[in-house]
Motif scaffolding. Structure first.
Motif, PDB file in Angstrom:
ATOM      1  N   ILE A 274     -22.791  68.746 -18.770  1.00 11.26           N
ATOM      2  CA  ILE A 274     -22.725  67.525 -19.554  1.00 11.26           C
ATOM      3  C   ILE A 274     -21.396  66.861 -19.369  1.00 11.26           C
ATOM      4  N   LEU A 275     -20.471  67.566 -19.109  1.00  8.79           N
ATOM      5  CA  LEU A 275     -19.135  66.766 -18.873  1.00  8.79           C
ATOM      6  C   LEU A 275     -18.944  66.048 -17.633  1.00  8.79           C
ATOM      7  N   THR A 276     -19.968  66.108 -16.558  1.00  2.00           N
ATOM      8  CA  THR A 276     -19.793  65.293 -15.408  1.00  2.00           C
ATOM      9  C   THR A 276     -20.852  64.242 -15.269  1.00  2.00           C
ATOM     10  N   ALA A 277     -21.914  64.214 -16.239  1.00  2.00           N
ATOM     11  CA  ALA A 277     -23.192  63.430 -16.182  1.00  2.00           C
ATOM     12  C   ALA A 277     -22.580  62.091 -16.384  1.00  2.00           C
ATOM     13  N   PHE A 278     -21.669  61.637 -17.113  1.00  6.51           N
ATOM     14  CA  PHE A 278     -21.405  60.613 -17.447  1.00  6.51           C
ATOM     15  C   PHE A 278     -21.182  59.548 -16.106  1.00  6.51           C
ATOM     16  N   PHE A 279     -20.869  60.206 -14.907  1.00  2.00           N
ATOM     17  CA  PHE A 279     -20.748  59.234 -13.847  1.00  2.00           C
ATOM     18  C   PHE A 279     -22.043  58.450 -13.495  1.00  2.00           C
ATOM     19  N   HIS A 280     -22.992  58.598 -14.097  1.00  4.94           N
ATOM     20  CA  HIS A 280     -24.335  57.899 -13.679  1.00  4.94           C
ATOM     21  C   HIS A 280     -24.133  56.487 -14.657  1.00  4.94           C
ATOM     22  N   HIS A 281     -23.137  56.445 -15.407  1.00  6.56           N
ATOM     23  CA  HIS A 281     -22.906  54.924 -15.949  1.00  6.56           C
ATOM     24  C   HIS A 281     -22.219  54.221 -14.974  1.00  6.56           C
ATOM     25  N   LEU A 282     -21.756  54.610 -13.895  1.00  3.22           N
ATOM     26  CA  LEU A 282     -21.064  53.854 -12.927  1.00  3.22           C
ATOM     27  C   LEU A 282     -21.751  53.812 -11.535  1.00  3.22           C
ATOM     28  N   TYR A 283     -23.171  54.078 -11.444  1.00  2.00           N
ATOM     29  CA  TYR A 283     -23.906  54.153 -10.287  1.00  2.00           C
ATOM     30  C   TYR A 283     -23.556  52.716  -9.856  1.00  2.00           C
ATOM     31  N   MET A 284     -23.662  51.510 -10.480  1.00  4.72           N
ATOM     32  CA  MET A 284     -23.802  50.175  -9.940  1.00  4.72           C
ATOM     33  C   MET A 284     -22.382  49.623  -9.654  1.00  4.72           C
ATOM     34  N   ASP A 285     -21.198  50.619  -9.615  1.00  2.00           N
ATOM     35  CA  ASP A 285     -19.733  50.332  -9.322  1.00  2.00           C
ATOM     36  C   ASP A 285     -19.714  51.077  -8.029  1.00  2.00           C
ATOM     37  N   PHE A 286     -19.868  50.054  -6.873  1.00  2.00           N
ATOM     38  CA  PHE A 286     -19.990  50.651  -5.486  1.00  2.00           C
ATOM     39  C   PHE A 286     -18.634  51.255  -5.094  1.00  2.00           C
ATOM     40  N   VAL A 287     -17.686  50.850  -5.879  1.00  2.00           N
ATOM     41  CA  VAL A 287     -16.114  51.342  -5.811  1.00  2.00           C
ATOM     42  C   VAL A 287     -16.002  52.860  -6.042  1.00  2.00           C
ATOM     43  N   GLN A 288     -16.725  53.478  -6.861  1.00  2.00           N
ATOM     44  CA  GLN A 288     -16.896  54.897  -7.248  1.00  2.00           C
ATOM     45  C   GLN A 288     -17.306  55.519  -5.878  1.00  2.00           C
ATOM     46  N   PRO A 289     -16.450  56.477  -5.489  1.00  2.00           N
ATOM     47  CA  PRO A 289     -16.983  57.181  -4.003  1.00  2.00           C
ATOM     48  C   PRO A 289     -18.489  57.829  -4.193  1.00  2.00           C
TER      49      PRO A 289
ATOM     50  N   ASP C 129     -35.700  37.702  -8.295  1.00  2.00           N
ATOM     51  CA  ASP C 129     -36.500  36.990  -7.419  1.00  2.00           C
ATOM     52  C   ASP C 129     -37.071  35.741  -8.134  1.00  2.00           C
ATOM     53  N   GLU C 130     -38.123  35.020  -7.732  1.00  2.00           N
ATOM     54  CA  GLU C 130     -38.607  33.802  -8.248  1.00  2.00           C
ATOM     55  C   GLU C 130     -39.404  34.042  -9.539  1.00  2.00           C
ATOM     56  N   THR C 131     -39.989  35.272  -9.350  1.00  2.00           N
ATOM     57  CA  THR C 131     -41.010  35.870 -10.524  1.00  2.00           C
ATOM     58  C   THR C 131     -40.143  36.434 -11.628  1.00  2.00           C
ATOM     59  N   GLY C 132     -38.874  36.361 -11.488  1.00  2.00           N
ATOM     60  CA  GLY C 132     -38.194  36.994 -12.699  1.00  2.00           C
ATOM     61  C   GLY C 132     -37.982  38.515 -12.661  1.00  2.00           C
ATOM     62  N   ARG C 133     -38.083  38.933 -11.240  1.00  2.00           N
ATOM     63  CA  ARG C 133     -38.377  40.633 -11.110  1.00  2.00           C
ATOM     64  C   ARG C 133     -36.840  40.592 -10.511  1.00  2.00           C
ATOM     65  N   LEU C 134     -36.236  41.840 -11.191  1.00  2.00           N
ATOM     66  CA  LEU C 134     -34.621  42.550 -10.728  1.00  2.00           C
ATOM     67  C   LEU C 134     -34.910  43.035  -9.395  1.00  2.00           C
ATOM     68  N   ILE C 135     -34.252  42.493  -8.329  1.00  2.00           N
ATOM     69  CA  ILE C 135     -34.557  43.163  -7.015  1.00  2.00           C
ATOM     70  C   ILE C 135     -33.175  44.071  -6.802  1.00  2.00           C
ATOM     71  N   THR C 136     -31.913  43.645  -6.908  1.00  2.00           N
ATOM     72  CA  THR C 136     -30.788  44.641  -6.727  1.00  2.00           C
ATOM     73  C   THR C 136     -29.683  43.821  -7.535  1.00  2.00           C
ATOM     74  N   GLN C 137     -28.452  44.896  -7.529  1.00  2.00           N
ATOM     75  CA  GLN C 137     -27.390  44.508  -8.381  1.00  2.00           C
ATOM     76  C   GLN C 137     -26.262  45.322  -8.053  1.00  2.00           C
ATOM     77  N   THR C 138     -25.245  44.869  -8.389  1.00  2.00           N
ATOM     78  CA  THR C 138     -23.909  45.471  -8.346  1.00  2.00           C
ATOM     79  C   THR C 138     -23.036  45.175  -9.453  1.00  2.00           C
ATOM     80  N   GLN C 139     -21.954  45.777  -9.849  1.00  2.00           N
ATOM     81  CA  GLN C 139     -21.228  45.410 -10.852  1.00  2.00           C
ATOM     82  C   GLN C 139     -19.879  44.103 -10.262  1.00  2.00           C
ATOM     83  N   ALA C 140     -19.254  43.558 -10.931  1.00  2.00           N
ATOM     84  CA  ALA C 140     -18.201  42.865 -10.571  1.00  2.00           C
ATOM     85  C   ALA C 140     -17.002  43.403 -11.425  1.00  2.00           C
TER      86      ALA C 140
END
Ligand code: HEM
Ligand SMILES: [Cu+2]
Lengths: 479, 250, 180
Positions: A274-289, C129-140
């Motif tokens: 449970i202490l390492t699961a929080f990493f899933h909040h940063l999946y979309m931060d590609f900066v995370q290794p 996409d045009e139909t309003g479907r999320l296809i990919t993403q990343t964070q800024a």
């Protein structure tokens, strides 16, 4: 004398939680109505409401779990009334501050207050420092409480016994009650994430007081934020589970559950994962290794496994073809476990990186975490509240009312959650005060969600009235 | 209502841009990334004419732009480059091509430069001139300015990574750390790193630092902040247990 | 469609859970003996779950976005700077001191790379996409550049929405680009 005090403070906790719960549900319904176009709040009000809704909900269900644990803990070890009271006072101060900061100061950073947003002032200037102070007050109050409770356990049980390690041997001489095991595991997790909060607040204060000469790293702050936020949200569920382990069999008129070696193993593992699961909040931060991302996925899976599998299966086996005295208490537990499992499925799907790409920060996220709160943890705690309230007062139980309460809870909860899940699968973003026109299903779904949430509110109000009435009696009785 | 948003956004932007600092140089390095390099003809002393394409189709290379009369950064820049590269074992081979951007330079003068640096017989290094300086510069986003008073070019010390397909994979401006050079070399071998850091006034507390040799992020000091709370919790557990149980911890 | 299969999987799992819970609940009405200590010998159940999830993990992890098109050279690089409450997109690097962008056109069926950063708070960069479907993403994220690679197989107009809460106008923070 002592036992009167603990009864009274537990009553006060329960009343406080219920009042704040009703208020926050109303805010939640207002949010859904606004998203559905039935209301026209200014975005700043919407986001302030959202912030205080999230903060309050997390806060109250955490303290509800702690209050329950504390009350039942008295069966095994003496607990500190002073720590309990201190936690209560600091919680009230912290929560009142938060309500003022968000509703008067218009502080609207969402409950995750991602760095550096608190420093990009878009609200009353005093709100940012006040927020940091309020969060520190809450963390410290809860830290005192958790450490005190851990101390009391350790007076009776050694570390090895508290973690039930002796159950790995053939014939354990001392038996650790499951309640002690789970409380201990959870307390260590809680203490860890409260320390995270302290570190996080220290870094915020350092930047705030340095007037620009010290700047934090956004990635580190994000890791810390979710380490705190994710962990506390999960640990509070385990607090509810500890109560379930203690009461489910008892209320059903069955023998108490006993710890076995794999129960011990499962919960010990849970602490680690449970202490390492929080990493899933940063999946979309590609900066995370990548390594951390993969750990995040595996730990998320593993964290849900032991505790869930052992608990769920135990509840099944305890009920399967067994004569049980069903009452509102254990029915709430039973339904809560079902809600928890279903929310868990939603969570595991989202914790899969390749799915997260299309689910991250869509309504799927509130969908799954509301599942195991609205239909899970809340029901665990309500079960405790209800059980507590009938311990010391007349035991007249209105069967018909119980049935009504349960059916409305299920109907309301299911409809409210379904609207979130469908929205998430439809790519609708979370945390939008108003939906762009291209999301044609967004507004209708929001209105459906609001309607069902209102249905959910009715049984909550019924429980609120009945439980509060009894708790007030406990407060003013001298026995 | 929406009007107030725009207004608000503008204010935020304005207050913001005044505080933004020295990212600009780093941003210059982003210009023309993944564009193709202009296939300029090259002349190396004593060799038949060739072009960039003939080089990159055999091996990716790092391109250094200099001029021989430079009294400024060019020679420390090359010396530094030579030392960093010689100190370092690289797994995959690549070339370093030094090209003059001064139309007055001849192939012989470039050879002399190579000899002065002790690199004349090193097969890794190639010193060349081209007659298509403008096209080359444009494709690299490189703009030296002639200062007729000092009789010198005003220019950046520029390193450009070119991969096997002739694409610009990364650029470095100025004398840089070995780490960054390694990142450049990694990029010409098409090693993909999903991210990189921008220059930041405070890297003390960052979680990771990118290590191009392994292609992985190395833990930074910030990670300690993630581990610290868990260590503190275990510490509390042990201390409490010790104090209430008179040393019988387990 | 990815989202549909996710929803289907979820409903399937939910259905099973509901059936099991209901069945077990009603079985207690016509009860016989039951088990004395329920916390016993449930280990195999746990192993089966580990096994299923293990398979699920090994199938899905290689599909993570970090590995997408890693060995290829993108045909185009687009720089993205997110700021409250605007996206700047440009084929040139963006200077934070005076950020600016221009309309973006991308080739279909070729790998493109978005280099996404933020000039203030955290933002999201989500492509619809045009139909309003999320296809990919990343964070800024301020101070970092996230590199998102994607191959568009459909020409058309794509929308970018902010998917990380960033403040009062988060819900109207958006931009778009075309693929042809
Ligand atoms: C029936 C009762 C509830 C209703 C109607 C409700 C409604 C909502 C709504 C509409 C949102 C915003 C969703 C969005 O992102 O667009 C939200 C967010 C949230 N809710 Fe609830 N909720 C309820 C119960 C709960 C409970 C029991 C919890 C317990 C933990 C909870 C915790 C949260 C949190 C943490 C957020 C996120 C806030 C944020 O984004 O900053 N809610 N809720
Ligand atoms: Cu944004």
């Amino acid at each position: 004398m002592e036992s009167i005090k603990i009864k009274k403070i537990t009553s006060v906790w329960i009343i406080t939680v219920l009042v704040l719960f009703v208020a926050s549900i109303v805010l939640g319904i207002l949010m859904r109505l606004n998203q559905g176009g039935a209301l026209n709040q200014a975005p700043i009000n919407f986001y302030s409401n959202m912030t205080i809704h999230g903060l309050t909900m997390i806060g109250i269900w955490f303290v509800a779990g702690m209050a329950g644990i504390n009350f039942l803990m008295e069966r095994y070890v003496k607990t500190s009334y002073k720590a309990n009271l201190t936690a209560f006072i600091l919680t009230v101060i912290g929560v009142v501050m938060l309500w003022v900061i968000t509703l008067v100061g218009k502080f609207h950073v969402a409950w995750t207050f991602l760095y550096p947003m608190p420093f990009k002032i878009m609200w009353a200037k005093w709100a940012t420092p006040a927020f940091l102070v309020a969060m520190s007050i809450l963390s410290i109050g809860w830290l005192i409480w958790s450490i005190s409770m851990m101390t009391q356990i350790l007076k009776k049980y050694s570390i090895a016994q508290a973690f039930a390690w002796q159950h790995f041997t053939k014939d354990p001489s001392v038996k650790t009650p499951p309640f002690i095991l789970i409380s201990m595991i959870t307390l260590v997790g809680v203490i860890t994430c409260l320390f995270v909060a302290v570190v996080l607040m220290a870094l915020y204060f350092a930047e705030f007081l340095s007037k620009g000469s010290f700047v934090n790293d956004a990635l580190l702050m994000k890791n810390l934020t979710y380490f705190f936020g994710h962990t506390i949200a999960n640990e509070m569920l385990y607090l509810g589970l500890a109560v379930l382990y203690e009461l489910f069999a008892e209320v059903g008129g069955k023998a108490k559950w006993q710890t076995s070696w794999y129960v011990a193993l499962a919960w010990n593992f849970t602490l680690i994962f449970i202490l390492t699961a929080f990493f899933h909040h940063l999946y979309m931060d590609f900066v995370q290794p990548e390594g951390f991302q993969i750990i995040g996925q595996l730990a998320s899976y593993m964290a849900s496994l032991p505790a869930a599998a052992v608990t769920v299966f135990s509840v099944w086996v305890a009920v399967y073809r067994t004569k049980i005295k069903w009452s509102l208490t254990n029915l709430l537990f039973f339904i809560g476990v079902a809600g928890w499992v279903i929310g868990g499925f939603g969570a595991v799907i989202d914790a899969t990186i390749s799915n997260n790409v299309v689910l991250h920060n869509t309504l799927w996220v509130p969908a799954h975490f509301h599942s195991y709160n609205v239909m899970g943890n809340v029901l665990f705690s309500l079960a405790f509240f209800y059980w507590f309230s009938i311990q010391f007062t007349e035991k007249v139980v209105n069967e018909r009312l119980s049935k009504l309460v349960l059916s409305l809870l299920i109907i309301g909860g299911a409809g409210f959650l379904l609207a979130f899940y469908l929205g998430g699968a439809d790519s609708i973003p979370r945390r939008y005060s108003n939906y762009p026109a291209e999301f044609t299903s967004a507004k209708p779904l929001a209105l459906v969600g609001a309607a069902f949430a209102t249905v959910y509110l009715i049984p909550i109000l019924i429980l609120f009235v009945t439980i509060t009435k009894r708790c007030i009696k406990v407060l003013f009785s001298s026995r | 209502m929406y009007k107030s948003f725009v207004f608000f956004a503008l204010i935020v932007l304005l207050t913001h841009s005044s505080s933004a600092q020295s990212f600009s140089d780093a941003m210059k390095e982003e210009i023309n990334i993944y564009q193709k390099i202009y296939d300029a003809p090259l002349q190396v002393a004593g060799k038949p004419p060739a072009s960039f394409k003939e080089f990159y189709s055999q091996q990716p290379f790092v391109l250094a732009l200099v001029f021989t009369r430079c009294v400024g950064i060019c020679s420390p820049f090359l010396v530094n480059l030579k030392e960093t590269i010689q100190l370092q074992p690289f797994e995959k081979d690549f070339k370093i091509i030094v090209v003059s951007f001064d139309p007055w330079d001849t192939a012989d003068e470039m050879e002399l430069l190579a000899r002065n640096l002790g690199l004349k017989s090193d097969p890794k290094w190639i010193f060349a001139v081209t007659d298509s300086i403008d096209q080359m510069n444009r494709s690299l986003g490189f703009d030296p300015v002639w200062d007729s008073v000092r009789m010198q070019f005003d220019h950046d010390a520029l390193l450009v990574g070119i991969n096997g397909d002739g694409y610009i994979t990364k650029k470095l401006i100025g004398l840089r750390e070995r780490n960054e050079l390694n990142q450049l070399v990694a990029s010409i071998h098409n090693v993909f790193s999903p991210t990189y850091r921008l220059p930041n006034p405070n890297i003390l507390f960052s979680c990771f630092n990118y290590d191009p040799i392994s292609g992985k992020n190395k833990p930074g000091l910030g990670l300690a902040f993630l581990a610290l709370p868990a260590v503190m919790a275990v510490g509390v557990l042990l201390i409490v247990s010790m104090s209430v149980r008179k040393r019988k911890i387990l | 469609m990815h989202q549909n299969s996710i929803l289907l999987l979820f409903f399937f799992l939910m259905g099973i859970a509901l059936i099991v819970f209901t069945y077990i609940f009603f079985s207690s009405k016509k009860a016989d003996q039951g088990m004395s200590n329920p916390l016993k010998k449930r280990f195999w159940f746990f192993l089966i779950l580990v096994f299923i999830l293990g398979i699920f993990a090994s199938v899905t992890i290689p599909n993570s976005p970090y590995f997408a098109h890693a060995g290829e050279t993108p045909a185009k690089v687009v720089h993205v700077a997110a700021a409250q409450f605007i996206f700047y997109m440009s084929e040139q690097a963006i200077d934070p001191a005076k950020p600016s962008g221009h309309p973006i056109e991308l080739p279909a069926n070729e790998v493109v790379e978005f280099r996404v950063t933020s000039l203030d708070v955290n933002h999201g960069f989500a492509i619809y996409d045009e139909t309003g479907r999320l296809i990919t993403q990343t964070q800024a994220m301020p101070g970092y550049v996230n590199r998102l690679r994607y191959k568009f197989d459909q020409p058309g107009k794509y929308h970018v929405l902010c998917l990380e809460y960033c403040g009062i106008a988060h819900q109207i923070m958006r931009t778009s680009f075309t693929v042809n």
